[in-house]
Design an enzyme around this catalytic site. Structure first.
Site, PDB file in Angstrom:
ATOM      1  N   TYR A 151      38.249   2.702  -8.054  1.00  0.00           N
ATOM      2  CA  TYR A 151      39.070   1.800  -8.877  1.00  0.00           C
ATOM      3  C   TYR A 151      38.323   1.434 -10.154  1.00  0.00           C
ATOM      4  O   TYR A 151      38.844   1.594 -11.272  1.00  0.00           O
ATOM      5  CB  TYR A 151      39.418   0.526  -8.082  1.00  0.00           C
ATOM      6  CG  TYR A 151      39.860  -0.631  -8.959  1.00  0.00           C
ATOM      7  CD1 TYR A 151      41.062  -0.570  -9.676  1.00  0.00           C
ATOM      8  CD2 TYR A 151      39.074  -1.786  -9.090  1.00  0.00           C
ATOM      9  CE1 TYR A 151      41.450  -1.616 -10.499  1.00  0.00           C
ATOM     10  CE2 TYR A 151      39.464  -2.837  -9.895  1.00  0.00           C
ATOM     11  CZ  TYR A 151      40.654  -2.749 -10.606  1.00  0.00           C
ATOM     12  OH  TYR A 151      41.043  -3.784 -11.418  1.00  0.00           O
ATOM     13  N   ASP A 153      36.044  -6.976 -14.859  1.00  0.00           N
ATOM     14  CA  ASP A 153      34.577  -7.032 -14.914  1.00  0.00           C
ATOM     15  C   ASP A 153      33.945  -5.991 -13.988  1.00  0.00           C
ATOM     16  O   ASP A 153      32.741  -5.733 -14.072  1.00  0.00           O
ATOM     17  CB  ASP A 153      34.069  -8.445 -14.560  1.00  0.00           C
ATOM     18  CG  ASP A 153      34.457  -8.896 -13.158  1.00  0.00           C
ATOM     19  OD1 ASP A 153      35.211  -8.181 -12.467  1.00  0.00           O
ATOM     20  OD2 ASP A 153      33.998  -9.984 -12.731  1.00  0.00           O
ATOM     21  N   GLU A 154      34.762  -5.363 -13.117  1.00  0.00           N
ATOM     22  CA  GLU A 154      34.189  -4.407 -12.155  1.00  0.00           C
ATOM     23  C   GLU A 154      33.648  -3.156 -12.837  1.00  0.00           C
ATOM     24  O   GLU A 154      32.883  -2.402 -12.244  1.00  0.00           O
ATOM     25  CB  GLU A 154      35.220  -4.052 -11.075  1.00  0.00           C
ATOM     26  CG  GLU A 154      35.638  -5.268 -10.280  1.00  0.00           C
ATOM     27  CD  GLU A 154      36.399  -4.943  -9.005  1.00  0.00           C
ATOM     28  OE1 GLU A 154      36.156  -3.889  -8.408  1.00  0.00           O
ATOM     29  OE2 GLU A 154      37.245  -5.774  -8.618  1.00  0.00           O
ATOM     30  N   LYS A 210      39.174   2.315 -14.115  1.00  0.00           N
ATOM     31  CA  LYS A 210      39.374   1.290 -15.160  1.00  0.00           C
ATOM     32  C   LYS A 210      38.355   1.501 -16.295  1.00  0.00           C
ATOM     33  O   LYS A 210      38.687   1.346 -17.470  1.00  0.00           O
ATOM     34  CB  LYS A 210      39.227  -0.122 -14.568  1.00  0.00           C
ATOM     35  CG  LYS A 210      40.342  -0.543 -13.638  1.00  0.00           C
ATOM     36  CD  LYS A 210      41.718  -0.633 -14.295  1.00  0.00           C
ATOM     37  CE  LYS A 210      41.830  -1.738 -15.308  1.00  0.00           C
ATOM     38  NZ  LYS A 210      43.242  -1.888 -15.794  1.00  0.00           N
TER      39      LYS A 210
HETATM   40  N1  LIG Z   1      43.749  -9.071  -9.911  1.00  0.00           N
HETATM   41  C1  LIG Z   1      42.579  -9.287 -10.479  1.00  0.00           C
HETATM   42  O1  LIG Z   1      41.768 -10.066  -9.981  1.00  0.00           O
HETATM   43  C2  LIG Z   1      42.233  -8.599 -11.769  1.00  0.00           C
HETATM   44  C3  LIG Z   1      41.077  -9.008 -12.469  1.00  0.00           C
HETATM   45  C4  LIG Z   1      40.790  -8.399 -13.686  1.00  0.00           C
HETATM   46  C5  LIG Z   1      41.603  -7.408 -14.198  1.00  0.00           C
HETATM   47  N2  LIG Z   1      42.692  -7.010 -13.483  1.00  0.00           N
HETATM   48  C6  LIG Z   1      43.544  -5.961 -14.082  1.00  0.00           C
HETATM   49  O2  LIG Z   1      44.787  -6.579 -14.392  1.00  0.00           O
HETATM   50  C7  LIG Z   1      45.848  -5.650 -14.240  1.00  0.00           C
HETATM   51  C8  LIG Z   1      46.893  -6.228 -13.313  1.00  0.00           C
HETATM   52  O3  LIG Z   1      46.287  -6.504 -12.048  1.00  0.00           O
HETATM   53  P1  LIG Z   1      47.143  -7.095 -10.840  1.00  0.00           P
HETATM   54  O4  LIG Z   1      46.207  -7.751  -9.913  1.00  0.00           O
HETATM   55  O5  LIG Z   1      48.301  -7.838 -11.372  1.00  0.00           O
HETATM   56  O6  LIG Z   1      47.656  -5.746 -10.170  1.00  0.00           O
HETATM   57  P2  LIG Z   1      48.876  -5.514  -9.177  1.00  0.00           P
HETATM   58  O7  LIG Z   1      48.446  -4.389  -8.280  1.00  0.00           O
HETATM   59  O8  LIG Z   1      49.327  -6.787  -8.558  1.00  0.00           O
HETATM   60  O9  LIG Z   1      50.057  -5.012 -10.140  1.00  0.00           O
HETATM   61  C9  LIG Z   1      50.043  -3.747 -10.738  1.00  0.00           C
HETATM   62  C10 LIG Z   1      51.435  -3.472 -11.260  1.00  0.00           C
HETATM   63  O10 LIG Z   1      51.428  -2.184 -11.896  1.00  0.00           O
HETATM   64  C11 LIG Z   1      52.569  -1.450 -11.453  1.00  0.00           C
HETATM   65  N3  LIG Z   1      52.244  -0.015 -11.484  1.00  0.00           N
HETATM   66  C12 LIG Z   1      51.362   0.656 -10.714  1.00  0.00           C
HETATM   67  N4  LIG Z   1      51.375   1.958 -11.023  1.00  0.00           N
HETATM   68  C13 LIG Z   1      52.278   2.116 -12.026  1.00  0.00           C
HETATM   69  C14 LIG Z   1      52.729   3.233 -12.777  1.00  0.00           C
HETATM   70  N5  LIG Z   1      52.250   4.470 -12.549  1.00  0.00           N
HETATM   71  N6  LIG Z   1      53.651   3.034 -13.735  1.00  0.00           N
HETATM   72  C15 LIG Z   1      54.147   1.785 -13.989  1.00  0.00           C
HETATM   73  N7  LIG Z   1      53.769   0.699 -13.293  1.00  0.00           N
HETATM   74  C16 LIG Z   1      52.834   0.857 -12.327  1.00  0.00           C
HETATM   75  C17 LIG Z   1      52.818  -1.939 -10.037  1.00  0.00           C
HETATM   76  O11 LIG Z   1      54.156  -1.681  -9.625  1.00  0.00           O
HETATM   77  C18 LIG Z   1      52.508  -3.424 -10.178  1.00  0.00           C
HETATM   78  O12 LIG Z   1      53.650  -4.137 -10.600  1.00  0.00           O
HETATM   79  C19 LIG Z   1      45.218  -4.354 -13.728  1.00  0.00           C
HETATM   80  O13 LIG Z   1      45.044  -3.488 -14.809  1.00  0.00           O
HETATM   81  C20 LIG Z   1      43.876  -4.801 -13.169  1.00  0.00           C
HETATM   82  O14 LIG Z   1      42.922  -3.773 -13.274  1.00  0.00           O
HETATM   83  C21 LIG Z   1      43.035  -7.584 -12.286  1.00  0.00           C
END
Ligand SMILES: NC(=O)c1ccc[n+]([C@@H]2O[C@H](COP(=O)([O-])OP(=O)(O)OC[C@H]3O[C@@H](n4cnc5c(N)ncnc54)[C@H](O)[C@@H]3O)[C@@H](O)[C@H]2O)c1
Length: 361
Positions: free
Chosen positions: A156, A132-133, A160
């Site tokens: 960030y 949502d950001e 996205k």
């Molecule tokens: N955490 C939240 O609150 C939230 C909310 C909404 C959406 N999201 C989205 O959900 C997704 C996952 O978020 P998260 O919190 O699990 O993130 P996270 O940072 O915990 O995990 C990200 C993962 O991506 C991997 N990664 C990073 N760069 C990489 C690359 N170049 N190649 C392959 N793998 C790579 C990392 O090793 C890690 O396992 C993201 O796209 C984020 O934008 C997160």
């Protein structure tokens, strides 16, 4: 189905795999993850010997590697979680966010397009997990809908937003079968301790200071991670190709309210006085460009696909705290960077097994 899950060793991706690998033994899952500091193979220990699961340690921004993995595995479904995800890190190093979140997404889209040559005749799907950001900041009233204007504040969020635009452009230009979810803040097990809820839990348990940005008045809509994963699965199964769905928890809380609620819970769990734990709170200089409020209107997802969050915030927080208390080995390993040592020890062997002698860059 053959399901390629990028970023499956991260917070949300690992919860997704821990839920769906055992639930769907008829599907095969490959976790495609670079195992950055945020990717943790210890988060996959429950499923890493499952017959329908394997891990590919590789970088989504490396086009050759992406093409090789798509060629070997030939996924029907891509669930794209991989990202650099921490706003504070994006302020210090925006380039890393553009590389993974924008270039990496494009490499995956290119490979999917090449594999699914005639998307109209296939059941293929590229599901993009977003945030949502991308919509920027709200004041006291209103909530983001799927039609809200993109207005990202942090590098960030901008990266996205850029990846969302690319995913939609590949649908409109090439007919790639895509869906997108934009979700509010997640919390739950297996989240790296740099984020607000695990950081507060672990610091409170260890009697360390609890930093809170600014006045603590910034407000977020919180969703338990399992509910987010169910929403993604619902969209994959029943969502309309080309559509975006907002996902939210209907649980708006200010940061200071979240931290205070955790202090109370930690006090209850450990027998310490609530005043002592609350006394650890320290207000620190605000994050530059800090969005004031996010709120998500997920009525489209409810109306069209029947999804709703199932877990209330108080219960989800208690469950999350209980998980961190019950998993000291995971916590210790993450704090000591043990998962990075695992990577050094296992990387070559894993890749030799997966790539049949080829090396990965
Ligand atoms: N955490 C939240 O609150 C939230 C909310 C909404 C959406 N999201 C989205 O959900 C997704 C996952 O978020 P998260 O919190 O699990 O993130 P996270 O940072 O915990 O995990 C990200 C993962 O991506 C991997 N990664 C990073 N760069 C990489 C690359 N170049 N190649 C392959 N793998 C790579 C990392 O090793 C890690 O396992 C993201 O796209 C984020 O934008 C997160």
């Amino acid at each position: 189905m053959r399901i390629l899950v990028t970023g499956g060793a991260g917070f949300i991706g690992s919860n997704f795999l821990n839920m769906f690998v055992p639930r769907y033994p008829e599907h095969s899952f490959v976790c495609f993850d670079k195992l950055t500091y945020a990717g943790n193979p210890l988060s996959l220990t429950g499923i890493d010997s499952a017959k329908n699961f394997s891990l590919e340690v590789a970088d989504i921004a490396d086009g050759d590697v992406v093409n090789r993995i798509f060629g070997d595995f030939r996924p029907d479904l891509v669930v794209h979680f991989a990202a650099e995800s921490h706003v504070d890190r994006s302020i210090h190093d925006p380039g890393a966010f553009v590389r993974t979140n924008v270039v990496g997404t494009m490499q995956l889209l290119n490979a999917a397009r090449a594999l699914w040559k005639d998307p109209s005749s296939s059941t293929a799907r590229f599901h993009h997990v977003s945030t949502d950001e991308v919509y920027g900041s709200l004041r006291e009233e209103g909530a983001f809908t799927e039609d809200s204007r993109y207005d990202p504040s942090s590098p960030y969020a901008a990266s996205k937003a850029s990846s969302d635009h690319l995913v939609r452009a590949f649908h409109r230009t090439y007919g790639l079968p895509i869906t997108i979810t934009n979700c509010s803040n997640n919390y739950g097990p297996r989240q790296a301790p740099e984020k607000l809820i695990p950081l507060t839990i672990l610091n409170a348990l260890e009697g360390r200071e609890l930093p809170v940005y600014g006045s603590g008045g910034n407000c977020r809509d919180w969703l338990y991670v399992d509910d987010h994963c169910e929403a993604i699965w619902k969209v994959i199964e029943c969502g309309q190709v080309g559509q975006t769905y907002n996902v939210g928890g209907n649980e708006e809380r200010t940061n200071i309210d979240v931290v205070r609620a955790l202090c109370e819970l930690v006090a209850q769990q450990t027998g310490r006085s609530a005043a002592d734990v609350l006394g650890l709170i320290r207000f620190v200089e605000d994050r530059p460009g800090h969005d004031w409020r996010y709120a998500v209107d997920s009525s489209k997802l409810k109306r069209e696909l029947g999804w709703e969050p199932t877990l209330r915030f108080a219960e989800g927080l208690a469950r999350t705290l209980a998980w961190y208390i019950a998993n000291p080995a995971w916590v210790k390993a993450v704090q000591a960077g043990e998962h990075q040592k695992w990577l050094e020890k296992n990387y070559d062997r894993r890749l030799r097994t997966a790539n049949d002698g080829r090396t990965n860059s």
